[in-house]
Design an enzyme around this catalytic site. Sequence first.
Site, PDB file in Angstrom:
ATOM      1  N   GLU A 126      -9.462  -7.654  -3.642  1.00 46.21           N
ATOM      2  CA  GLU A 126      -8.868  -7.000  -4.801  1.00 46.21           C
ATOM      3  C   GLU A 126      -7.927  -7.974  -5.504  1.00 46.21           C
ATOM      4  O   GLU A 126      -7.084  -8.586  -4.854  1.00 46.21           O
ATOM      5  CB  GLU A 126      -8.109  -5.733  -4.402  1.00 46.21           C
ATOM      6  CG  GLU A 126      -7.659  -4.927  -5.599  1.00 46.21           C
ATOM      7  CD  GLU A 126      -6.991  -3.597  -5.236  1.00 46.21           C
ATOM      8  OE1 GLU A 126      -6.556  -2.896  -6.156  1.00 46.21           O
ATOM      9  OE2 GLU A 126      -6.890  -3.273  -4.034  1.00 46.21           O
ATOM     10  N   MET A 260      -4.048  -4.201   2.361  1.00 43.29           N
ATOM     11  CA  MET A 260      -5.249  -3.918   1.564  1.00 43.29           C
ATOM     12  C   MET A 260      -6.083  -2.861   2.250  1.00 43.29           C
ATOM     13  O   MET A 260      -6.371  -2.943   3.444  1.00 43.29           O
ATOM     14  CB  MET A 260      -6.056  -5.208   1.374  1.00 43.29           C
ATOM     15  CG  MET A 260      -7.310  -5.040   0.539  1.00 43.29           C
ATOM     16  SD  MET A 260      -6.931  -4.450  -1.126  1.00 43.29           S
ATOM     17  CE  MET A 260      -8.434  -3.554  -1.490  1.00 43.29           C
ATOM     18  N   GLU A 261      -6.515  -1.866   1.458  1.00 46.84           N
ATOM     19  CA  GLU A 261      -7.138  -0.657   1.983  1.00 46.84           C
ATOM     20  C   GLU A 261      -8.632  -0.760   2.207  1.00 46.84           C
ATOM     21  O   GLU A 261      -9.324   0.269   2.228  1.00 46.84           O
ATOM     22  CB  GLU A 261      -6.870   0.508   1.022  1.00 46.84           C
ATOM     23  CG  GLU A 261      -7.576   0.438  -0.328  1.00 46.84           C
ATOM     24  CD  GLU A 261      -6.786  -0.220  -1.439  1.00 46.84           C
ATOM     25  OE1 GLU A 261      -7.110  -0.026  -2.620  1.00 46.84           O
ATOM     26  OE2 GLU A 261      -5.829  -0.954  -1.114  1.00 46.84           O
ATOM     27  N   HIS A 294       0.169   4.528   3.267  1.00 42.66           N
ATOM     28  CA  HIS A 294      -0.360   4.265   1.930  1.00 42.66           C
ATOM     29  C   HIS A 294      -1.796   3.752   1.991  1.00 42.66           C
ATOM     30  O   HIS A 294      -2.680   4.271   1.296  1.00 42.66           O
ATOM     31  CB  HIS A 294       0.549   3.238   1.233  1.00 42.66           C
ATOM     32  CG  HIS A 294       0.116   2.880  -0.151  1.00 42.66           C
ATOM     33  ND1 HIS A 294       0.628   3.491  -1.273  1.00 42.66           N
ATOM     34  CD2 HIS A 294      -0.797   1.972  -0.605  1.00 42.66           C
ATOM     35  CE1 HIS A 294       0.052   2.978  -2.352  1.00 42.66           C
ATOM     36  NE2 HIS A 294      -0.812   2.055  -1.978  1.00 42.66           N
ATOM     37  N   GLU A 295      -2.030   2.761   2.829  1.00 42.80           N
ATOM     38  CA  GLU A 295      -3.379   2.183   2.898  1.00 42.80           C
ATOM     39  C   GLU A 295      -4.376   3.178   3.479  1.00 42.80           C
ATOM     40  O   GLU A 295      -5.530   3.248   3.039  1.00 42.80           O
ATOM     41  CB  GLU A 295      -3.366   0.887   3.697  1.00 42.80           C
ATOM     42  CG  GLU A 295      -2.389  -0.165   3.198  1.00 42.80           C
ATOM     43  CD  GLU A 295      -2.515  -0.489   1.723  1.00 42.80           C
ATOM     44  OE1 GLU A 295      -3.639  -0.398   1.176  1.00 42.80           O
ATOM     45  OE2 GLU A 295      -1.498  -0.832   1.103  1.00 42.80           O
ATOM     46  N   GLU A 317      -3.412   3.812  -7.442  1.00 50.47           N
ATOM     47  CA  GLU A 317      -2.154   3.340  -6.867  1.00 50.47           C
ATOM     48  C   GLU A 317      -0.990   4.309  -7.100  1.00 50.47           C
ATOM     49  O   GLU A 317      -0.212   4.577  -6.194  1.00 50.47           O
ATOM     50  CB  GLU A 317      -1.811   1.960  -7.409  1.00 50.47           C
ATOM     51  CG  GLU A 317      -2.791   0.871  -6.987  1.00 50.47           C
ATOM     52  CD  GLU A 317      -2.887   0.683  -5.482  1.00 50.47           C
ATOM     53  OE1 GLU A 317      -2.041   1.206  -4.729  1.00 50.47           O
ATOM     54  OE2 GLU A 317      -3.840   0.006  -5.047  1.00 50.47           O
TER      55      GLU A 317
END
Length: 853
Positions: A126, A260-261, A294-295, A317
């Site tokens: 990303e 990073m997800e 969050h991820e 986001e």
Amino acid sequence: MRDTAPQTIHLADYQPPHFLVEHTALTFRLAPKATRVLAKIRFAPNPQAIPGHDLRLDGEGLRLIAASLNGQPITALPDALGLTIPAAQLPNGAFDWEAEVEITPEGNTALEGLYMSGGMYCTQCEAEGFRKITFYPDRPDVMAPFDVRIEADFPVLLSNGNLVAEGPGWAQWHDPHPKPSYLFALVAGDLRATSDRFRTVEGRDVALNVWVRPGDEGKTAYAMDALKRSMLWDEQVYGRAYDLDIFNIVAVDDFNMGAMENKGLNIFNSRYALASPQTATDADFASIERIIAHEYFHNWTGNRITCRDWFQLSLKEGLTVFRDQQFMGDMRGHAVKRIGDVLTLRERQFREDAGPLAHPVRPESYVEINNFYTATVYEKGAEVIRMLHLLVGEASYRAALDLYFTRHDGQACTIEDWIAVFEETSGRDLSQFKRWYGQAGTPCVDVTEDWEEGRYTLTLRQHTPPTPGQPLKEPLLIPVALGLIGRDGAEVLPTQVLELNSPEQSFTFEGLAARPVPSVLRGFSAPVIVNHALGQTERAVLLAHDTDPVNRFEAGRALAHDILLAMIRDGAKPGPDYLDALRHMLRDDALDPAFRALALRLPGEDDLAGALHAAGETPDPDVIHHARTSAQRAIAEALAPDLAKVFAAMHTPGPYSPDARDAGRRALRVQAVALLARVDGGAKAAEMFARADNMTEQSGAWGALLAIGAGAAQTAQFYRQWAGDRLVLDKWFSAQVLHAAPEQAASLATDLTQHSDFDWKNPNRFRSVIGALGMNSAGFHAKGGAGYRLVADWLIRLDGANPQGAARISAMFETWRRYDPARQALIRAELERMRAHEGLSRDLGEMLGRMLE
């Protein structure tokens, strides 16, 4: 030859892809200097696009070995940004594109695409890193299932999805869920796992792993615990269950972002995955908890449903930040969490909105999308969703999210898709509210009051200052949560939400016995600046009696703000009313210790500079620094006995716990010792440092000593103790620069860049020195410009290796027009010197251009 000059991308120019991808198969034969990537991609014409187009594939830094269409070799001639297959060469209907390319992970210092970190292979795709791995339509609205084979002589070979087969030196992964290329991930190396299991509400038994380098196994327990709580919370609050058989987290030392997800394989900056009581502060534990959540939450809000194009970035986001804020409030207390979020928003996003880098939550254009991973997209984007939640109510919010997940699963969506589900479930016209996504700048709400016997009128006026490219603004729909407090402290009107949708509106309240004190913008119900001429008496009423904890905190903060501005302007001293209010708050054991710790923190120097600039004054960083340190000393002198009592009372005996209760007690204890150091010469801080059995108290005590110009012995001891721990060593670098006297900060930072442990190519280490200098406001802006020159020198150097990292740190210059002509001239010279540097990246070039123009 394709033009490689930086091009501006516009939202208005969006076109759907001419070809869709039905399936992607990749084989990696890993080697540090010559990794081979074999790709077989099944393309099909997009039925929504006009037929007859060329096939354009993105690709950068790739050496093409071979290419074919439907198994027939073809000659393809890449340019600097990819390659084009003419429409005349393309088969009718669906077809297979195959390519073999060679890349050099070892030489990839930009940390985008496939690179190496400490001997392991890892990826960051990303926003546009996948094009550095193979030729591909590298855009978020092209989604496909992936099959990945990894061949390498490593014990651990990981990718997205589920592991379907493995053998000595190879592993095969299958991800059944269509995803865009930016969510692709690969990790290979000698790693160790902390493993557990989680059974979803749907009955799926999920294997969980946190992978780390050998030696870090003892620092993974909290990350695993946070992951399991996140998975349970998302089921209970949003009805979202995990959808694969395995969930992997990998800690990586060299990483530009926080984490990073990637679907099923989250890659984390090791700073946000590794923690032990001895090596991580309470703030580190809270950051790990928040970022893990969050991820993970991105699995649905970002992965299963992604954004159509990068202009819609806040769709994933902003929503996911709001979700992680909800989660952290449930885990650690909503009042303190909300206050912390408001402080962060003001420190980072309001600053951004007030300067040359201001942009809407949904930008209209960009040159380099990496430059828009900003506080506006993330934090302000979350505030927009918080307002939406407040306006429609919890039931409609949940119904809208359920509809969003059902309708758009597996799709790449837009802000319009998001707003539409809320209009359907709530029955409201949200066209005016949608302006929040398109207008930059922080709105101001001016408040005036009128009182006639028994009748109270509150008038609200809204206006948003001009921002780059948007000189004129339209009225927004602003939810203003209001309560009224009697002079005796009783609440005479519980919270109501007023909807300000015009430039000016008045709201009248009848039947009141006496003139009330308004508590405006409760819970910080909108990301606005409230201009309200409350006197110190009224603020004291709110500080003592407001039932809304955010506004109670805000009342004390406003008092501190006014006092500090008076000290800056005319050398005033903190008055007895303010000091008495602080003393009362400090003694109130019914208040959360974490709340009291926040209330003892004075507004920062950059915050004060911004307030002076907004008032039409020119801030002097030296005067601001002197006023703030004088205020700290005055508070310490007035409250020393109470601070000493709190310091003793907040000791937390027994085993360390990072939970909210113990963390709040330690936070108050550290704030107390920092103030006491101003009057006891650091005696208690030195004692605390010597006895500390956790990093919160050790680093807090050391910071208190550094702030008064002491702590040399502790600095040496800290290094000896932690020289072998890379994350703690980041703290050793940064604390010295953060707490350095203004006249010494640049020279100290220069010395630290010469230290044998300073690795400028590691993002964490670079930020720990150069980034820390920007956070020492008076030091960065010290007369003579040594700080400016040092930062510019290092940004030029970093830009050649890691453009994304250089561009992000360059934002420390964004407020340069606030200052006096001499400082402006010095900064402009450095900005122009960087801009003129040969080989300037488009990342840094765009940032410099926006700041200069």
